[in-house]
Design a protein around this motif. Structure first.
Motif, PDB file in Angstrom:
ATOM      1  N   LEU A  94       5.107  20.276 -13.543  1.00  0.00           N
ATOM      2  CA  LEU A  94       5.929  19.302 -12.815  1.00  0.00           C
ATOM      3  C   LEU A  94       5.087  18.630 -11.724  1.00  0.00           C
ATOM      4  N   THR A  95       4.338  19.433 -10.974  1.00  0.00           N
ATOM      5  CA  THR A  95       3.490  18.902  -9.897  1.00  0.00           C
ATOM      6  C   THR A  95       2.484  17.916 -10.472  1.00  0.00           C
ATOM      7  N   ARG A  96       1.835  18.361 -11.547  1.00  0.00           N
ATOM      8  CA  ARG A  96       0.811  17.531 -12.179  1.00  0.00           C
ATOM      9  C   ARG A  96       1.415  16.225 -12.696  1.00  0.00           C
ATOM     10  N   SER A  97       2.622  16.291 -13.239  1.00  0.00           N
ATOM     11  CA  SER A  97       3.205  15.074 -13.809  1.00  0.00           C
ATOM     12  C   SER A  97       3.618  14.099 -12.696  1.00  0.00           C
ATOM     13  N   LEU A  98       4.087  14.613 -11.550  1.00  0.00           N
ATOM     14  CA  LEU A  98       4.414  13.722 -10.416  1.00  0.00           C
ATOM     15  C   LEU A  98       3.153  12.990  -9.951  1.00  0.00           C
ATOM     16  N   ALA A 132       0.384  12.434 -11.660  1.00  0.00           N
ATOM     17  CA  ALA A 132      -0.096  11.490 -12.680  1.00  0.00           C
ATOM     18  C   ALA A 132       0.741  10.213 -12.649  1.00  0.00           C
ATOM     19  N   ARG A 133       2.060  10.390 -12.455  1.00  0.00           N
ATOM     20  CA  ARG A 133       2.938   9.211 -12.412  1.00  0.00           C
ATOM     21  C   ARG A 133       2.600   8.342 -11.192  1.00  0.00           C
ATOM     22  N   ALA A 134       2.348   8.985 -10.053  1.00  0.00           N
ATOM     23  CA  ALA A 134       2.028   8.225  -8.835  1.00  0.00           C
ATOM     24  C   ALA A 134       0.706   7.476  -9.017  1.00  0.00           C
ATOM     25  N   GLU A 135      -0.251   8.154  -9.602  1.00  0.00           N
ATOM     26  CA  GLU A 135      -1.557   7.539  -9.814  1.00  0.00           C
ATOM     27  C   GLU A 135      -1.419   6.327 -10.743  1.00  0.00           C
ATOM     28  N   LYS A 136      -0.680   6.535 -11.823  1.00  0.00           N
ATOM     29  CA  LYS A 136      -0.494   5.468 -12.819  1.00  0.00           C
ATOM     30  C   LYS A 136       0.236   4.268 -12.199  1.00  0.00           C
ATOM     31  N   ALA A 137       1.169   4.564 -11.292  1.00  0.00           N
ATOM     32  CA  ALA A 137       1.970   3.488 -10.689  1.00  0.00           C
ATOM     33  C   ALA A 137       1.239   2.783  -9.548  1.00  0.00           C
ATOM     34  N   GLY A 138       0.000   3.180  -9.273  1.00  0.00           N
ATOM     35  CA  GLY A 138      -0.796   2.444  -8.283  1.00  0.00           C
ATOM     36  C   GLY A 138      -0.708   2.964  -6.859  1.00  0.00           C
ATOM     37  N   PHE A 139      -0.170   4.173  -6.685  1.00  0.00           N
ATOM     38  CA  PHE A 139      -0.152   4.748  -5.333  1.00  0.00           C
ATOM     39  C   PHE A 139      -1.597   5.049  -4.922  1.00  0.00           C
ATOM     40  N   LYS A 140      -1.875   4.908  -3.608  1.00  0.00           N
ATOM     41  CA  LYS A 140      -3.263   4.926  -3.146  1.00  0.00           C
ATOM     42  C   LYS A 140      -3.718   6.244  -2.525  1.00  0.00           C
ATOM     43  N   ALA A 141      -2.764   7.111  -2.188  1.00  0.00           N
ATOM     44  CA  ALA A 141      -3.144   8.405  -1.597  1.00  0.00           C
ATOM     45  C   ALA A 141      -2.019   9.405  -1.834  1.00  0.00           C
ATOM     46  N   ILE A 142      -2.400  10.682  -1.790  1.00  0.00           N
ATOM     47  CA  ILE A 142      -1.413  11.762  -1.906  1.00  0.00           C
ATOM     48  C   ILE A 142      -1.254  12.398  -0.529  1.00  0.00           C
ATOM     49  N   VAL A 143      -0.018  12.454  -0.079  1.00  0.00           N
ATOM     50  CA  VAL A 143       0.274  13.092   1.202  1.00  0.00           C
ATOM     51  C   VAL A 143       0.860  14.461   0.880  1.00  0.00           C
ATOM     52  N   LEU A 144       0.046  15.478   1.039  1.00  0.00           N
ATOM     53  CA  LEU A 144       0.488  16.822   0.679  1.00  0.00           C
ATOM     54  C   LEU A 144       1.161  17.467   1.883  1.00  0.00           C
ATOM     55  N   ILE A 200       0.890  -1.168   0.000  1.00  0.00           N
ATOM     56  CA  ILE A 200       0.000   0.000   0.000  1.00  0.00           C
ATOM     57  C   ILE A 200       0.925   1.214   0.000  1.00  0.00           C
ATOM     58  N   LYS A 201       0.960   1.900  -1.161  1.00  0.00           N
ATOM     59  CA  LYS A 201       1.922   2.990  -1.315  1.00  0.00           C
ATOM     60  C   LYS A 201       1.197   4.347  -1.360  1.00  0.00           C
ATOM     61  N   TRP A 202       1.697   5.292  -0.608  1.00  0.00           N
ATOM     62  CA  TRP A 202       1.214   6.662  -0.667  1.00  0.00           C
ATOM     63  C   TRP A 202       2.354   7.517  -1.223  1.00  0.00           C
ATOM     64  N   PHE A 203       2.001   8.612  -1.886  1.00  0.00           N
ATOM     65  CA  PHE A 203       3.038   9.481  -2.457  1.00  0.00           C
ATOM     66  C   PHE A 203       3.003  10.847  -1.783  1.00  0.00           C
ATOM     67  N   GLN A 204       4.159  11.241  -1.238  1.00  0.00           N
ATOM     68  CA  GLN A 204       4.248  12.568  -0.605  1.00  0.00           C
ATOM     69  C   GLN A 204       4.547  13.609  -1.673  1.00  0.00           C
ATOM     70  N   LEU A 205       3.736  14.642  -1.677  1.00  0.00           N
ATOM     71  CA  LEU A 205       3.856  15.663  -2.727  1.00  0.00           C
ATOM     72  C   LEU A 205       4.176  17.034  -2.141  1.00  0.00           C
ATOM     73  N   TYR A 206       5.076  17.740  -2.818  1.00  0.00           N
ATOM     74  CA  TYR A 206       5.220  19.174  -2.603  1.00  0.00           C
ATOM     75  C   TYR A 206       4.599  19.831  -3.823  1.00  0.00           C
ATOM     76  N   GLU A 266      -5.828  25.847  -2.931  1.00  0.00           N
ATOM     77  CA  GLU A 266      -5.109  25.008  -3.901  1.00  0.00           C
ATOM     78  C   GLU A 266      -5.509  23.529  -3.807  1.00  0.00           C
ATOM     79  N   ILE A 267      -6.103  23.147  -2.680  1.00  0.00           N
ATOM     80  CA  ILE A 267      -6.571  21.754  -2.536  1.00  0.00           C
ATOM     81  C   ILE A 267      -7.630  21.477  -3.608  1.00  0.00           C
ATOM     82  N   LYS A 268      -8.404  22.514  -3.923  1.00  0.00           N
ATOM     83  CA  LYS A 268      -9.450  22.342  -4.956  1.00  0.00           C
ATOM     84  C   LYS A 268      -8.800  21.995  -6.295  1.00  0.00           C
ATOM     85  N   TRP A 269      -7.727  22.721  -6.596  1.00  0.00           N
ATOM     86  CA  TRP A 269      -7.007  22.443  -7.843  1.00  0.00           C
ATOM     87  C   TRP A 269      -6.490  21.000  -7.833  1.00  0.00           C
ATOM     88  N   LEU A 270      -5.906  20.613  -6.679  1.00  0.00           N
ATOM     89  CA  LEU A 270      -5.357  19.266  -6.562  1.00  0.00           C
ATOM     90  C   LEU A 270      -6.467  18.229  -6.771  1.00  0.00           C
TER      91      LEU A 270
END
Ligand SMILES: Cc1cc2nc3c(=O)[nH]c(=O)nc-3n(C[C@H](O)[C@H](O)[C@H](O)COP(=O)(O)O)c2cc1C
Length: 366
Positions: A138-142, A144-156, A125-131, A217-221
């Protein structure tokens, strides 16, 4: 690995073998490191009040976090640059998490890429920490890559408009060893960040962080990801409410391992205010910072955390033995937590209530 009985044993062994640059980077907190010490001391000021003869027949350490079953309420916090600890770095850490059925959170500033980590442990169960970077592509591509790779949550991470002042790193002119790279930025800002051979390597990342961020910005995310969002770095009840109202699904009470601002509360001190502030919302609250024993975990659960995360303890395990070392660290915590729930007379981790713990001052006769 059997000779390591406590997480502290792994820590002592790791500190004895890490090169100074990495050792200081991993251990340091902001400026005078008062909060770094308090993250641990504040746990010691709490007392567990065991219940006797409750009729134990079984015990249960597992729980549900953001809809996923975990084998115990302990996950791994995102820590940058894990290949300084062991050549396999993040990939060994995530494999240990997979083997143990616990959550692994990958740092943006990792020395293994999102894809390498996903490949190393497809069932973790992988979560991805995002800045959030100034460069939204760049943010959007990170993401998208995490989502595609099966990560289950974003830790902002919300406590880092810029990196804290860490004395030893400034003195050491800390830089990532030449043979390593910030793998998630390859082909992007990496060229600039990775090619710089002084402390500005980290300052460069810092320079790209979006300092103008607000909760809007959470809305954008949320418009660009379907994954649940955990706000990491909350130390106030009102911020927790802002995070939930902005659409976050989880609150990680954290002071970034005391690395951001010295003099902030320890996380276990901050926890009750946050739990109270969001009690009428549908949100999960977690904690990290200073957790290194089963009784620490128990105290955090009693005060309302759904689970805890550990940062440095995984780095110590990784340094000592790669995947086997992190596995050992997790097993030490599992064993200590099992003993705590049984001896305290609350055999299920989801049934530990606030009255199981009291502040030491309650016992003072002064
Ligand atoms: C060496 C190190 C690097 C870290 N890197 C990150 C990071 O890249 N992103 C982040 O959100 N938090 C980072 N943190 C903070 C951790 O996620 C976590 O909040 C902290 O380590 C918890 O405290 P503990 O180390 O006492 O368990 C880092 C912490 C350490 C010690």
């Amino acid at each position: 690995m059997e000779k390591y009985i406590r997480v502290k044993d792994l820590e002592d062994a790791a500190l004895a073998i890490l090169p100074k640059n990495a050792r200081d980077y991993y251990t340091s907190g902001a400026t005078e490191e008062y909060t770094l010490a308090e993250n641990k001391r504040a746990f010691q000021r709490l007392r567990i009040r065991p219940k006797c003869l409750v009729g134990l027949t079984s015990y249960n350490l597992s729980t549900i976090v953001l809809g996923e079953k975990v084998s115990m309420p302990v996950g791994i916090s995102p820590t940058a640059m894990q290949r300084m600890a062991h050549p396999d770095g993040e990939t060994a850490n995530v494999r240990a998490a997979q083997a143990n059925g616990v959550i692994y959170t990958l740092s943006t500033i990792a020395t293994s890429s999102i894809e390498e980590v996903a490949e190393a442990a497809p069932n973790a169960i992988k979560w991805f920490q995002l800045y959030i970077f100034n460069d939204r592509d760049l943010t959007r591509s990170l993401l998208a890559r995490a989502e595609k790779a099966g990560f289950k949550a974003i830790v902002l991470t919300v406590d880092t408009p810029l990196f804290g002042l860490r004395t030893a790193d400034i003195r050491n002119k800390f830089t990532l060893p030449k043979h390593l790279k910030l793998a998630n930025f390859e082909g992007q800002i990496a060229t600039k960040v990775n090619s710089t051979n002084d402390f500005s390597a980290l300052n460069n990342v810092d320079h790209y962080l979006d300092k103008s961020l607000t909760w809007n910005e959470i809305k954008w995310l949320k418009s660009i990801t379907k994954l649940p969002i955990v706000a990491k770095g909350i130390l106030r009840g009102d911020d927790a409410v802002r995070a939930v109202e902005a659409g976050c699904d989880g609150i990680l009470v954290s002071n970034h391992g005391a690395r951001q601002l010295d003099g902030v509360p320890s996380t276990i001190e901050a926890l009750p205010e946050i739990v109270e502030a969001v009690k009428n919302y549908n949100v999960e609250v977690y904690l990290d910072g200073g957790v290194s024993t089963g009784t620490d975990i128990y105290k955090a659960l009693a005060l309302g955390a759904r689970m805890v995360f550990v940062g440095r303890p995984a780095l110590w395990g990784l340094t000592v033995g790669g995947e086997a070392g992190v596995d050992r660290m997790l097993n030490i915590l599992r064993k200590e937590l099992k003993h705590t729930v049984l001896i305290a007379g609350t055999p299920s981790v989801t049934d530990i209530t606030k009255e199981m713990v009291r502040h030491e001052s309650t016992y003072s006769r002064l």
